[in-house]
Motif scaffolding. Structure first.
Motif, PDB file in Angstrom:
ATOM      1  N   LEU A 107     -41.270  15.117  12.700  1.00  0.00           N
ATOM      2  CA  LEU A 107     -42.632  15.109  13.152  1.00  0.00           C
ATOM      3  C   LEU A 107     -43.635  14.149  12.197  1.00  0.00           C
ATOM      4  CD1 LEU A 107     -43.341  18.700  14.466  1.00  0.00           C
ATOM      5  CD2 LEU A 107     -43.031  16.703  15.646  1.00  0.00           C
ATOM      6  N   GLY A 108     -42.805  13.377  11.530  1.00  0.00           N
ATOM      7  CA  GLY A 108     -43.769  12.264  10.708  1.00  0.00           C
ATOM      8  C   GLY A 108     -43.728  12.749   9.234  1.00  0.00           C
ATOM      9  N   CYS A 109     -43.731  14.081   9.110  1.00  0.00           N
ATOM     10  CA  CYS A 109     -43.961  14.541   7.646  1.00  0.00           C
ATOM     11  C   CYS A 109     -43.603  16.249   7.629  1.00  0.00           C
ATOM     12  CB  CYS A 109     -45.404  14.319   7.275  1.00  0.00           C
ATOM     13  SG  CYS A 109     -45.660  14.670   5.746  1.00  0.00           S
ATOM     14  N   THR A 110     -43.009  16.699   6.656  1.00  0.00           N
ATOM     15  CA  THR A 110     -42.682  18.086   6.316  1.00  0.00           C
ATOM     16  C   THR A 110     -43.304  18.725   5.237  1.00  0.00           C
ATOM     17  OG1 THR A 110     -40.632  17.294   5.247  1.00  0.00           O
ATOM     18  CG2 THR A 110     -40.257  17.445   7.622  1.00  0.00           C
ATOM     19  N   ALA A 111     -42.575  18.774   4.127  1.00  0.00           N
ATOM     20  CA  ALA A 111     -43.071  19.654   2.930  1.00  0.00           C
ATOM     21  C   ALA A 111     -44.474  19.013   2.398  1.00  0.00           C
ATOM     22  CB  ALA A 111     -41.860  19.875   2.057  1.00  0.00           C
ATOM     23  N   ARG A 112     -45.293  18.723   3.068  1.00  0.00           N
ATOM     24  CA  ARG A 112     -46.684  18.060   2.491  1.00  0.00           C
ATOM     25  C   ARG A 112     -47.606  18.718   1.448  1.00  0.00           C
ATOM     26  NH1 ARG A 112     -46.028  19.529   7.650  1.00  0.00           N
ATOM     27  NH2 ARG A 112     -47.519  20.370   8.846  1.00  0.00           N
TER      28      ARG A 112
END
Lengths: 384, 384
Positions: B258-263
């Motif tokens: 989804l483009g980005c995880t552990a942000r």
């Protein structure tokens, strides 16, 4: 990379440079932790800490008070029948799309939608029909555009889209469209509406039932003073058995949430900040006043705020032809603005941007905002 | 729930009761933070803190050193060609299943698999064929069972399963199956293998390429001294373009993530703990020794450890007929063991269990483990 002593030394604890700056980064202003959340991080930081007394389902944990938070407090706060915590707003959006639509189906969304709305649809293998905004300088979404888009989908596919999505507000201009009207139009076609409130839940009052949204998603790290990744997902009674369907083999586990989501400190920071977050949404008028005041000051300095005007949200987009002109001759080129602001302890406008940029005034307060306005004034004068 | 002053007071900061206990909870022993991770939490706790200097993709961030961590250190640590951080092991498993299998496909997995492996398959709308263990008391997974299961799927569907999954070790008995053999059998049928290492990566040495696993998943909060939710996902070169495929509309964003995880802070705790985590895996032999010593002591007190024997992992399952017998007459009934251990500051055996229970000796050290053994001894004598 061989994992020897010298390469391992590259990792470990690192300091965050802009930690104590005045922060006007739209991504970050609503996610700055409260003192209570910072305490919660230390207390609940260990992996799976919230699972000390888990009965098999995260949202049913009574100690700490997760059950009351998820089933009593959050539904009241966002006006949704059923709520769960997720790993973020984008994860909430995907969960809804993946539940209510089948591969190959169509959905409708505004063309100001966050990239993650598109990527979530791509992950769910859906097709998208977009509703255009009026474009520069207002970027206004006409609710009637949803009727047109839905009819386009019906014309082309013989059936309406599986759902619609509206970004409330969008993440570029901070525009708040007429969500109630969009919901009512979607419902005329029996199309359920998802409201992406990543930039509103936790900042301003939002009520899904009042608006008529069938699904509502929010972001803890973006707008609820939480340590991420964490989000919320509210679903109307009509759709809750679909989105929160349980595993046939593991009866307590909800499939779309993979059984468990924010299983750690992230949730405890959301709970820790919650009393403050609820209260700050009640002072939203003051935030809007600050945003408008700031917008006027920057316009007096030769910049132009585009999007809703007068503005109704702390996230704003500015066009700055005078700043761009300076960048053409400044020694640091297009990085001059970033460096000048950094030297004044102001963080949040993306490095390298000068012609236009977005920023957020949320939670900064009039004094810090005055510092930012003065900084722009000084910088412009310095290069005159 | 009206969100008035008195109901809001229910939330805010909460204390964690078992925080300073000797912890033998299998879910928690590998996720206890290092001092460096605790510092990182405070420094990086604010929402989207790691995005200060994001170039558009989380794993490409150079400051802090996320790019080096994800693209250099982690691939070396877990022996995988391409690695990403995710929101957890289950999220990694779903990402792989959703990428390499189509709805309605079959996959094969061991019947000791974690519930989230089944739920991930259900979310991806896949069918599952399971490989049975030998059952009580060894619960051994015969690698040849994978050949049988794959052939069953071929017989019934005319094509092999889309992938296989092996739990290494499982979360009930802490059994370590012959993963290399399973990989080799799966590859004879051109079936890629996912290794679920939620209880191994970060505790013991694991190398996906050496084993021959095509996909490998680990859990930060379970075994890498990280604040969750966070996981890792390693993929062989052959499959990395499929699992990490990019969005056609947003070129930098990986669809399955989804483009980005552990942000946020979760990733910074993983990086902060990493040097210690790497080093502790090099002392795995001592952990196995401690587990075997503990198992022997408990067996001397009348309990029986089932699963691999001698045991090869800190996670162990005990049958305790003598403890069960006491619970039949103890005042607190089946909660007596939990209460007796709690009064001795020992946490981690699920409240209400007496007949059998699982626990973990990881990281406790011989002194704390002696305290636990002595506690059992005292409790048994007390009720004799």
């Amino acid at each position: 990379m061989a994992l020897d002593e010298s390469s391992l030394q590259k990792f470990g604890y690192m300091e965050r440079e802009p930690l104590n700056a005045i922060n006007i980064d739209p991504l970050q202003t609503g996610g700055i932790l409260t003192d209570e959340a910072r305490q919660a991080l230390v207390q609940w930081g260990d992996g799976y800490s919230v699972c000390d007394f888990c009965p098999g389902t995260l949202d049913q944990i009574k100690k700490p008070k997760i059950k009351d938070f998820v089933h009593e407090a959050l539904p009241e706060f966002i006006g949704a029948d059923e709520v769960r915590v997720t790993n973020g707003a984008r994860e909430s959006k995907f969960a809804v799309m993946h539940s209510v639509a089948n591969e190959g189906d169509w959905i409708v969304l505004d063309n100001l939608a966050h990239y993650s709305s598109h990527v979530a649809a791509q992950r769910a293998r859906l097709n998208t029909e977009t509703v255009s905004s009026t474009g520069h300088p207002d970027y206004w979404i006409d609710p009637e555009g949803y009727a047109t888009a839905i009819e386009n989908v019906i014309d082309e596919n013989g059936k309406p889209p599986s759902m619609a999505l509206l970004t409330y507000p969008d993440g570029n201009y901070g525009n708040l469209p007429d969500a109630k009207k969009v919901a009512s139009i979607c419902h005329e076609y029996d199309v359920p509406l998802l409201l992406n409130c990543a930039y509103s839940i936790g900042r301003m009052p939002v009520d899904a039932n009042d608006i008529g949204a069938d699904f509502i998603v929010g972001s803890g790290h973006k707008s609820m003073a939480s340590s991420g990744p964490i989000g919320v997902l509210g679903v109307s009674e009509e759709y809750s058995d679909i989105v929160f369907r349980k595993s046939p083999t593991h009866k307590k586990k909800e499939i779309e949430l993979l059984g468990c989501t924010a299983r750690g400190a992230t949730l405890m920071t959301m709970i820790a900040s919650f009393p403050n977050v609820v209260k700050r949404t009640r002072e939203w008028d003051r935030e809007v006043e600050n945003a408008r005041w700031f917008s006027e000051k920057l316009e007096n300095l030769g910049m132009t705020q585009v999007g809703d005007k007068p503005h109704n949200h702390d996230l704003m987009f500015f066009e700055a032809p005078n700043i761009y002109e300076i960048s053409q001759k400044a020694k640091s080129g297009r990085y001059f603005l970033y460096k000048e602001l950094k030297s004044r302890n102001i963080h949040g406008i993306k490095a390298g941007l000068t012609k236009f940029f977005k920023l957020s005034t949320f939670g900064a307060g009039r004094e810090n905002l005055s510092t930012v306005v003065d900084a722009f004034d000084e910088i412009i004068k310095k290069y005159e």
